[in-house]
Design an enzyme around this catalytic site. Structure first.
Site: not given
Length: 256
Positions: A141, A154
């Protein structure tokens, strides 16, 4: 693996394939001529995607963060020549300041987002090495490469996936196996809608205002789509010299 089309006729395993990016990547691979094995934790969702794909797609339930389940998955698929592995399974984790994140929450994010990638590679790379070729795409990501407030588990997990990918590419390159990262984001869909809603509650703005503020940081003031992510995965597989790379697909959210 060489030739004009490096996708058609191959068997691809996609984790987290029951919805979202995994579903989109599975659709793109199937449309490109690959046979797709759909892996995830919820069998019903996988079967629904398999019905959408048609053909000879296959489903297998597995929690990729659990070593015993991954070992069982490898045994179940021992009759398959998996030459494309897409490690897409992941969770968003808590949306809070780091000091308010519980250790169990931190561990869960890393178990799914990082350990799952490690376990799947550990399980399916040996056969690729023995055959002298294969492709691994790890879905990371852009959040692993820029600040994202209140999302430390995350973002840290996605940075770990980048490090794993680059090192693994050098370990297996001599065997003809290519390992790359695809770093999407922001991707339009339920997960981003949830994030905008939480940001709106925190800051006292509307969800639409939170979304506009977020996408305004990108060169293209919009989010990318799941379909664009699927197309990017196929395009990466068709680049025979691409390995150890990290491909940003973020509408220009990251510029380097």
């Amino acid at each position: 693996m060489s030739g004009p089309d490096r996708v058609a006729g191959r068997t691809a395993l996609v984790t987290g394939a029951g919805n979202g990016l995994g579903r989109a990547i599975a659709h793109a691979l199937s449309a490109a001529g690959a046979r797709v094995i759909l892996v995830g934790r919820t069998l019903g969702k996988l079967e629904a995607v398999a019905a959408e794909l048609g053909g000879d797609s296959r489903v297998a339930a597995c929690d990729t963060s659990q070593p015993a389940e991954v070992d069982e998955l490898r045994a179940v698929l021992s009759d398959e020549d998996v030459s494309i592995l897409v490690n897409n399974a992941g969770i968003a984790g808590p949306v809070r300041e780091l000091v308010d994140v519980e250790p169990a929450e931190w561990d869960e994010v890393f178990a799914v987002n990082v350990r799952g990638v490690y376990l799947m590679c550990r399980a399916f790379l040996p056969a690729m090495i023995a055959r002298g070729g294969g492709d691994v795409i790890n879905v990371a990501s852009v959040s692993g490469k820029r600040p994202l407030a209140r999302r430390t588990p995350y973002t840290a997990s996605k940075m770990a996936v980048l490090g794993l990918t680059i090192t693994l590419a050098h370990e297996v390159g001599e065997h003809g196996v290519l390992v790359n990262c695809l770093s999407p984001g922001p991707v339009a869909g339920p997960r981003m809608a949830r994030n905008f809603r939480l940001e709106a509650e925190r800051t006292g703005v509307t969800s639409a205002e939170a979304e506009r503020a977020f996408v305004s940081r990108a060169a293209l003031p919009r989010m990318v789509t799941e379909e664009e992510v699927g197309a990017a995965a196929v395009a990466m597989l068709r680049m025979s010299g691409l390995t150890g790379a990290d491909i940003d697909l973020s509408a220009g959210m990251i510029g380097r």
